[in-house]
Design a protein around this motif. Structure first.
Motif, PDB file in Angstrom:
ATOM      1  N   VAL A   1       0.851  -1.203   0.000  1.00  0.00           N
ATOM      2  CA  VAL A   1       0.000   0.000   0.000  1.00  0.00           C
ATOM      3  C   VAL A   1       0.879   1.243   0.000  1.00  0.00           C
ATOM      4  O   VAL A   1       0.652   2.187  -0.768  1.00  0.00           O
ATOM      5  CB  VAL A   1      -0.972   0.006   1.210  1.00  0.00           C
ATOM      6  CG1 VAL A   1      -1.619   1.363   1.397  1.00  0.00           C
ATOM      7  CG2 VAL A   1      -2.025  -1.073   1.039  1.00  0.00           C
ATOM      8  N   TRP A   2       1.905   1.252   0.834  1.00  0.00           N
ATOM      9  CA  TRP A   2       2.806   2.401   0.909  1.00  0.00           C
ATOM     10  C   TRP A   2       3.491   2.633  -0.442  1.00  0.00           C
ATOM     11  O   TRP A   2       3.593   3.768  -0.909  1.00  0.00           O
ATOM     12  CB  TRP A   2       3.857   2.185   2.002  1.00  0.00           C
ATOM     13  CG  TRP A   2       4.756   3.370   2.128  1.00  0.00           C
ATOM     14  CD1 TRP A   2       4.554   4.481   2.904  1.00  0.00           C
ATOM     15  CD2 TRP A   2       5.979   3.593   1.436  1.00  0.00           C
ATOM     16  NE1 TRP A   2       5.578   5.358   2.722  1.00  0.00           N
ATOM     17  CE2 TRP A   2       6.466   4.852   1.833  1.00  0.00           C
ATOM     18  CE3 TRP A   2       6.711   2.862   0.514  1.00  0.00           C
ATOM     19  CZ2 TRP A   2       7.649   5.385   1.335  1.00  0.00           C
ATOM     20  CZ3 TRP A   2       7.887   3.390   0.015  1.00  0.00           C
ATOM     21  CH2 TRP A   2       8.347   4.643   0.427  1.00  0.00           C
ATOM     22  N   MET A   3       3.965   1.564  -1.064  1.00  0.00           N
ATOM     23  CA  MET A   3       4.637   1.703  -2.361  1.00  0.00           C
ATOM     24  C   MET A   3       3.670   2.220  -3.418  1.00  0.00           C
ATOM     25  O   MET A   3       4.035   3.077  -4.228  1.00  0.00           O
ATOM     26  CB  MET A   3       5.264   0.376  -2.809  1.00  0.00           C
ATOM     27  CG  MET A   3       6.555   0.072  -2.090  1.00  0.00           C
ATOM     28  SD  MET A   3       7.596  -1.234  -2.822  1.00  0.00           S
ATOM     29  CE  MET A   3       6.481  -2.533  -3.171  1.00  0.00           C
TER      30      MET A   3
ATOM     31  N   LYS B   1      11.443  14.899   0.327  1.00  0.00           N
ATOM     32  CA  LYS B   1      12.316  14.523   1.449  1.00  0.00           C
ATOM     33  C   LYS B   1      11.525  13.743   2.501  1.00  0.00           C
ATOM     34  O   LYS B   1      12.047  12.795   3.094  1.00  0.00           O
ATOM     35  CB  LYS B   1      12.949  15.774   2.085  1.00  0.00           C
ATOM     36  CG  LYS B   1      13.896  16.534   1.174  1.00  0.00           C
ATOM     37  CD  LYS B   1      15.194  15.820   1.013  1.00  0.00           C
ATOM     38  CE  LYS B   1      16.144  16.669   0.188  1.00  0.00           C
ATOM     39  NZ  LYS B   1      17.404  16.046  -0.047  1.00  0.00           N
ATOM     40  N   ALA B   2      10.275  14.142   2.729  1.00  0.00           N
ATOM     41  CA  ALA B   2       9.422  13.408   3.673  1.00  0.00           C
ATOM     42  C   ALA B   2       9.174  11.990   3.158  1.00  0.00           C
ATOM     43  O   ALA B   2       9.169  11.026   3.935  1.00  0.00           O
ATOM     44  CB  ALA B   2       8.098  14.144   3.872  1.00  0.00           C
TER      45      ALA B   2
ATOM     46  N   GLU C   1      11.909   4.554   6.890  1.00  0.00           N
ATOM     47  CA  GLU C   1      11.146   3.940   7.977  1.00  0.00           C
ATOM     48  C   GLU C   1      10.558   2.593   7.548  1.00  0.00           C
ATOM     49  O   GLU C   1      10.476   1.663   8.339  1.00  0.00           O
ATOM     50  CB  GLU C   1      10.019   4.874   8.436  1.00  0.00           C
ATOM     51  CG  GLU C   1      10.502   6.112   9.151  1.00  0.00           C
ATOM     52  CD  GLU C   1       9.396   7.138   9.360  1.00  0.00           C
ATOM     53  OE1 GLU C   1       8.207   6.807   9.142  1.00  0.00           O
ATOM     54  OE2 GLU C   1       9.722   8.269   9.724  1.00  0.00           O
ATOM     55  N   GLN C   2      10.146   2.501   6.307  1.00  0.00           N
ATOM     56  CA  GLN C   2       9.556   1.270   5.787  1.00  0.00           C
ATOM     57  C   GLN C   2      10.615   0.190   5.546  1.00  0.00           C
ATOM     58  O   GLN C   2      10.280  -0.979   5.394  1.00  0.00           O
ATOM     59  CB  GLN C   2       8.805   1.546   4.477  1.00  0.00           C
ATOM     60  CG  GLN C   2       7.598   2.437   4.625  1.00  0.00           C
ATOM     61  CD  GLN C   2       6.487   1.790   5.435  1.00  0.00           C
ATOM     62  OE1 GLN C   2       6.316   0.576   5.420  1.00  0.00           O
ATOM     63  NE2 GLN C   2       5.734   2.607   6.148  1.00  0.00           N
ATOM     64  N   GLN C   3      11.881   0.587   5.526  1.00  0.00           N
ATOM     65  CA  GLN C   3      12.978  -0.354   5.267  1.00  0.00           C
ATOM     66  C   GLN C   3      12.984  -1.498   6.285  1.00  0.00           C
ATOM     67  O   GLN C   3      13.264  -2.633   5.936  1.00  0.00           O
ATOM     68  CB  GLN C   3      14.316   0.392   5.290  1.00  0.00           C
ATOM     69  CG  GLN C   3      15.518  -0.471   4.979  1.00  0.00           C
ATOM     70  CD  GLN C   3      15.561  -0.913   3.522  1.00  0.00           C
ATOM     71  OE1 GLN C   3      15.357  -0.108   2.628  1.00  0.00           O
ATOM     72  NE2 GLN C   3      15.832  -2.176   3.286  1.00  0.00           N
ATOM     73  N   LYS C   4      12.614  -1.208   7.534  1.00  0.00           N
ATOM     74  CA  LYS C   4      12.574  -2.248   8.564  1.00  0.00           C
ATOM     75  C   LYS C   4      11.600  -3.360   8.179  1.00  0.00           C
ATOM     76  O   LYS C   4      11.897  -4.540   8.327  1.00  0.00           O
ATOM     77  CB  LYS C   4      12.168  -1.646   9.917  1.00  0.00           C
ATOM     78  CG  LYS C   4      13.229  -0.782  10.555  1.00  0.00           C
ATOM     79  CD  LYS C   4      12.737  -0.204  11.861  1.00  0.00           C
ATOM     80  CE  LYS C   4      12.129   1.145  11.546  1.00  0.00           C
ATOM     81  NZ  LYS C   4      11.588   1.884  12.651  1.00  0.00           N
TER      82      LYS C   4
END
Length: 156
Positions: A18-20, A48-49, A56-59
């Protein structure tokens, strides 16, 4: 049951997908030529945000990769391959999104620098034109006043 991923895996996968999708939509907006520095600054802040959010999503992405690696040791080959393929698709989209985001930021920063330089050059040119206008509107010295004529010739 050992060959199935934990519930958290599916939640994380859905969250990342969803984020992607949202991020890809934001990045796919047509880039409009903007001549207002403030609008460009706002767009850069948004990008930048988005980069911060990406980090943050990398985790979650790391969790997916680790879970699939663990799953591949326990699950049958076809199940393991299915999950590996799923994560590979997500990783491919992730890399593409990350690269696009970095490229958009870089291009915008370059354009902002050019716009700032152009605006400064325009101010300088307008100031010079105003000075020339004042000079051209000055009264011409009398024909016999050679000192005043020389001074005006130097100014020209």
């Amino acid at each position: 049951f050992d060959s199935l991923p934990p519930a958290h895996y599916k939640e994380t996968m859905n969250t990342i997908l969803v984020w992607m999708q949202q991020s890809e939509t934001k990045l796919s907006m047509p880039q409009v030529a903007v001549a207002e520095y403030e609008i460009m600054e706002q767009r850069l802040r948004e990008l930048k945000a988005l980069q911060s959010s990406l980090q943050e999503q990398q985790k979650g992405l790391n969790y997916l990769s680790t879970t699939v690696e663990g799953l591949s040791r326990k699950a049958p080959a076809e199940v393991s391959q299915s999950y590996r393929s799923e994560v590979e698709v997500v990783l491919g989209r992730w890399r593409k999104l990350s690269a696009q985001l970095a490229e958009h930021c870089q291009k915008l920063e370059e354009r902002m620098t050019k716009l700032q330089r152009f605006q400064n050059d325009t101010k300088t040119l307008k100031k010079w034109m105003a000075e020339v206008d004042v000079f051209l509107k000055e009264e011409w010295p009398a024909l016999g006043d050679s000192e005043a004529l020389e001074k005006q010739l130097e100014q020209c």
